[in-house]
Scaffold this motif. Structure first.
Motif, short mmCIF file in Angstrom:
data_model
loop_
_atom_site.label_atom_id
_atom_site.label_comp_id
_atom_site.label_asym_id
_atom_site.label_seq_id
_atom_site.Cartn_x
_atom_site.Cartn_y
_atom_site.Cartn_z
N TYR A 194 0.92 -1.41 -0.03
CA TYR A 194 -0.09 0.15 -0.08
C TYR A 194 0.96 1.43 0.02
O TYR A 194 1.92 1.26 0.66
CB TYR A 194 -0.98 -0.12 1.02
CG TYR A 194 -1.82 -1.32 1.38
CD1 TYR A 194 -2.19 -2.03 0.30
CD2 TYR A 194 -2.32 -1.80 2.45
CE1 TYR A 194 -3.14 -3.04 0.27
CE2 TYR A 194 -3.00 -2.78 2.67
CZ TYR A 194 -3.31 -3.40 1.65
OH TYR A 194 -4.22 -4.80 1.80
N SER B 203 -3.06 -1.99 -4.72
CA SER B 203 -3.73 -3.03 -3.64
C SER B 203 -3.91 -3.98 -4.08
O SER B 203 -4.39 -5.09 -3.15
CB SER B 203 -4.83 -2.14 -3.01
OG SER B 203 -5.90 -2.00 -3.86
N THR B 206 -6.72 -6.46 -2.70
CA THR B 206 -6.97 -6.77 -1.44
C THR B 206 -7.62 -5.81 -0.45
O THR B 206 -8.00 -6.25 0.54
CB THR B 206 -5.57 -6.99 -0.75
OG1 THR B 206 -5.03 -5.61 -0.67
CG2 THR B 206 -4.80 -7.87 -1.39
N LEU B 207 -8.25 -4.73 -1.17
CA LEU B 207 -8.92 -3.81 -0.46
C LEU B 207 -10.41 -3.68 -1.08
O LEU B 207 -11.24 -2.93 -0.47
CB LEU B 207 -8.11 -2.19 -0.23
CG LEU B 207 -6.92 -2.60 0.23
CD1 LEU B 207 -6.26 -1.04 0.57
CD2 LEU B 207 -7.07 -2.86 1.95
N MET B 443 0.17 -0.81 7.27
CA MET B 443 -0.71 -1.55 6.18
C MET B 443 -1.61 -2.56 6.63
O MET B 443 -2.77 -2.68 6.14
CB MET B 443 0.48 -2.23 5.31
CG MET B 443 1.41 -1.19 4.50
SD MET B 443 2.25 -2.08 3.22
CE MET B 443 3.54 -1.08 2.75
N LYS B 444 -1.25 -3.14 7.71
CA LYS B 444 -2.24 -4.59 8.16
C LYS B 444 -3.39 -3.81 8.96
O LYS B 444 -4.58 -4.26 8.65
CB LYS B 444 -1.33 -5.36 9.09
CG LYS B 444 -0.56 -6.27 8.48
CD LYS B 444 0.22 -7.14 9.76
CE LYS B 444 1.04 -8.04 8.68
NZ LYS B 444 1.75 -8.99 9.64
N LYS B 447 -5.77 -2.67 5.89
CA LYS B 447 -6.40 -3.95 5.41
C LYS B 447 -7.59 -4.37 6.42
O LYS B 447 -8.54 -4.71 6.08
CB LYS B 447 -5.18 -5.03 5.45
CG LYS B 447 -5.86 -6.32 5.11
CD LYS B 447 -6.45 -6.78 3.72
CE LYS B 447 -6.79 -8.02 3.48
NZ LYS B 447 -7.46 -8.22 2.21
N GLN B 448 -7.18 -4.29 7.71
CA GLN B 448 -8.01 -4.82 8.67
C GLN B 448 -9.49 -3.88 8.70
O GLN B 448 -10.66 -4.20 8.74
CB GLN B 448 -7.48 -4.96 10.02
CG GLN B 448 -8.38 -5.18 11.16
CD GLN B 448 -8.94 -6.35 11.39
OE1 GLN B 448 -8.46 -7.33 10.87
NE2 GLN B 448 -10.34 -6.47 12.17
N ASP B 451 -11.17 -4.16 5.11
CA ASP B 451 -11.75 -5.47 4.60
C ASP B 451 -11.61 -6.31 6.05
O ASP B 451 -10.98 -7.32 6.18
CB ASP B 451 -10.57 -6.19 3.73
CG ASP B 451 -11.00 -7.72 3.18
OD1 ASP B 451 -12.35 -8.25 3.56
OD2 ASP B 451 -10.14 -8.22 2.91
N ASN B 454 -11.43 -10.22 5.96
CA ASN B 454 -10.04 -10.64 4.87
C ASN B 454 -10.82 -11.63 3.61
O ASN B 454 -10.27 -12.71 3.62
CB ASN B 454 -9.20 -11.52 5.86
CG ASN B 454 -7.98 -11.93 5.16
OD1 ASN B 454 -7.39 -11.19 4.16
ND2 ASN B 454 -7.32 -12.87 5.48
N PRO B 458 -7.44 -12.67 -0.20
CA PRO B 458 -6.63 -13.17 0.80
C PRO B 458 -5.26 -13.69 0.65
O PRO B 458 -5.31 -14.37 -0.37
CB PRO B 458 -7.63 -14.03 1.48
CG PRO B 458 -8.65 -14.55 0.54
CD PRO B 458 -8.62 -13.36 -0.42
N LEU B 462 0.07 -8.94 2.13
CA LEU B 462 0.40 -8.92 3.56
C LEU B 462 0.76 -10.22 4.27
O LEU B 462 0.05 -11.16 4.07
CB LEU B 462 -0.65 -8.18 4.38
CG LEU B 462 -0.71 -6.63 4.12
CD1 LEU B 462 -2.00 -6.19 4.70
CD2 LEU B 462 0.50 -5.74 4.49
#
Lengths: 464, 464
Positions: A194, B203, B206-207, B443-444, B447-448, B451, B454, B458, B462
């Motif tokens: 990201y 991304s 993943t988002l 970044m995590k 993501k959390q 999303d 997850n 997935p 990350l």
């Protein structure tokens, strides 16, 4: 200064900061006042204390202390922001980064550098000059690089060199929990995850405190020349801009001043030989022959719209005078009337909608009876109205706010934005819903994730 | 194909998708297989079902259904990714966007357009040609614009025109909860809040799922010319690149092929009149005189490093042959040996570190005994190694992975990145900690936040 009750839980924080930072911590009223007031019309909101930080580690220490007590943290660069970015709306600690003013490295081979957040753009350019390099982003004010990154600043050169978005390579940031992160490596491009750099650029201190900035640099062009061209009407000036941009001519600067702004500048900055007419200031960068070729192409386009012959500023001192006049539009407007303060606003639209946006703004101005100047980084579709108002006149303030609001809503309807470069701060929060709609929820989720206690410059960017 | 147990809770989702989408939904093994395998060496991981979506609303419908059942969603463009981006590591539904291939608007006046995510770059450029416009980002493969945005692609033209990071104006995205958002307005610049556009660019699904992309366009340059220059050694070629970039010459393309890559290309693409030597391909864009001036300046620099006389490709067909050879390096490597598959990797370093990075990669290659070609977008400090390996030979696969890992770690130590343009996918996850350190936590957290279940692609980007 507006009254605000000091949160009771702040006293232990103030005590600890005083003990830790000694005379680099202040609660003196004059210091607090200066740190609660930017260059905007927004009501001053001083913090409870100011720390003059000298390192990223010190910033992290302050943030950790504030986080432990849920006390707001407001980063402060030079205080030249224009939308109330630095007001301590819920009190808290202002972290003044102006003493973090070291240029950490200049990598001439890679055309990049890394500076502490408090370095100002003029300081950087003075430092770079001997190496034949420069950093082009120029918002007018001698802002700090950290502040420019935080507001995603741009200015007169953006049409060619981009904004802070395009020119920041990476950032060192102190997060809301007081961790130190670096958002990216020094490579020119990366697909590794990201884009934290771009997330923090423009985040206005609401996600963390920017303490160091790595920037792209450019070689000082072999040749530079500037010219002025005046037009019979605004539409002709703007049509010249549109055709120039569409022709792909790599303008370094292309700035519009409307007739009232030009009148104020002629008087204030002693610009001789110009008339009170819509005017374009051009600057060309390149090789000797490239600059000549660009200038000829633009002069031909201007001729199609019956622009005046170009008045050239070949010498550096003449160019400086021209751009100083451009940078001093704020003071030129201020000089329109003795009791005048300037309320500045900015919008940005797709360039095909620029003529109507400026013409409607002018028409609406005439209807309100307000005095104002219009200047624009028109190559980007970005322009500013500087309202000359008496801040004590409720009627004038309301008239300016109303004009601003109508202009912003028209810009959004035209596919544009409520702010091209000044940022949201407090002043543009009310338009975030209209501009972003459901995307605002994603911004709020990010804020919640990275600053769950809402201590980082609270009350800015995102509506409650 | 690797065995993977189908999650029991997926059956109702498959049933509902079949009922809703009819023959635009498939669980046919051949379709699943094609959607679990990109152009990389990663083990194919087919999804449980594939929906061929025709609109943003349909994508949102699929995501909402998957979200309700916590089933993974994997966006699919053309399947040309190189790091296992589309593998359904935990099963789930692949959303194939290739039928969303409409060009929604071209605003020639504003030099921008908006396309559905499944439009490919060649399709777009064919459409634009009559209007004198083009979209410069060129990753080699005829990738979808949505996929290029998702991986932050770049390629040969990035040194002048930037990457997808600089050229996406806004995105329409279906979020993990099935909401439709637009990340920005159409204005060229904005300071109105967090830069969601740049957050979603790169991304990798993943988002959220990118369904529409607004892009910057450029006028086709008045003049274009290309040239080839060969050097006695790699260092001279790279020194030529560095000095060219430092001189601020606005190269459109500056590509390096090492001697083994050049040998493969001469044979595979029938490039006549060239030797097996380190070689630079140049392309110049601009006005007639500008191109001439640029070329003379670069030829003078190359002369300092004893480069050969430039071999010019003035005609479009000659240029096309040159760039086709460049784009076909993958197949040229493949043709080195009958049982060869190509494992491609990329790193990017500050340009001052480029010579040592490539020289060390070559030296290390010689030590492993692997056959490989090296090609680079060297103006950006970005280069690729294409290993020619027999995928059934564990020893060869391990040797290539080991070489890749050592090269990546040297790049990170030199201030570079583990991937300049291919993205992280599955293949570069293991380097994210080394490259980003504590920034990975940010970044995590993002993501959390965006999303929480997850379910969006997935297992990519990350580390767990």
């Amino acid at each position: 200064m507006q009254a605000r009750e000091q949160a009771p839980e702040i006293q232990p924080v103030l005590d600890q900061l005083r003990e830790r930072f000694g005379d680099r911590f202040s609660t003196a009223p004059s210091v607090l006042e200066r740190h609660g007031q930017d260059e905007s019309y927004h009501t001053p909101m001083p913090p409870d204390g100011v720390v003059f930080a000298e390192s990223t580690e010190e910033v992290a220490e302050v943030v950790r202390l504030c986080a432990a007590h849920r006390i707001p943290v407001i980063p402060f660069g030079t205080g030249t922001s224009l939308e109330g970015h630095i007001g301590a709306l819920s009190g808290g600690i202002s972290i003044d980064l102006s003493q973090m003013n070291r240029i950490l490295e200049v990598n001439a081979e890679d055309l990049d550098c890394r500076v502490q957040a408090g370095v100002t753009r003029k300081q950087l350019n003075t430092h770079l000059r001997d190496q034949g390099l420069f950093f082009p982003i120029d918002p007018g004010a001698d802002a700090s690089i950290g502040g420019m990154a935080a507001t995603r600043a741009s200015g007169t050169n953006a049409v060619r060199y981009g904004t802070m978005r395009e020119n920041v390579l990476s950032l060192t940031v102190v997060t809301a929990s007081g961790e130190i992160i670096r958002t990216a490596q020094r490579a020119r491009k990366s697909s590794a995850g990201y884009d934290l750099t771009r997330l923090f650029v423009g985040s206005e201190g609401t996600l963390g405190v920017i303490t160091e900035v790595a920037l792209k640099l450019y070689g000082i062009p072999e040749a530079t020349s500037a010219a002025v061209c005046q037009f019979g009407d605004l539409e002709s000036a703007i049509s010249t801009v549109i055709l120039t941009i569409q022709s792909g001519i790599p303008m370094a600067r292309i700035e519009l001043l409307n007739d009232s702004q030009m009148e104020a500048c002629i008087r204030f900055s002693g610009l001789e030989g110009y008339e009170k007419k819509p005017t374009l200031f051009f600057e060309f960068h390149g090789s000797e022959s490239g600059v000549k070729e660009q200038a000829e192409a633009v002069e031909a386009i201007a001729g199609e719209f019956v622009g005046s012959a170009f008045q050239w500023a070949e010498k550096a001192e003449d160019r400086n005078k021209l751009w100083e006049a451009r940078h001093n539009v704020h003071y030129a407007i201020k000089s329109m009337r003795p009791d005048c303060e300037v309320m500045a606003t900015d919008i940005c639209v797709p360039i095909s909608r620029l003529a109507e946006a400026i013409l409607e703004a002018e028409k609406d101005l005439a209807a309100t009876g307000l005095k104002a100047g219009i200047v624009g980084h028109v190559g980007d579709g970005n322009f500013h109205v500087g309202y000359c108002i008496n801040p004590k006149s409720k009627q004038e303030v309301e008239a300016a706010k109303g004009h601003n609001e109508r202009m912003v809503m028209r810009a959004i309807a035209a596919g544009g934005t409520c702010t091209g470069e000044h940022g949201v701060g407090q002043g543009k929060i009310r338009y975030m819903e209209a501009e972003h709609g459901p995307a605002l929820a994603a911004m709020k989720a990010i804020k919640q994730a990275l600053d769950p206690q809402n201590i980082m410059n609270p009350g800015k960017i995102l509506p409650a």
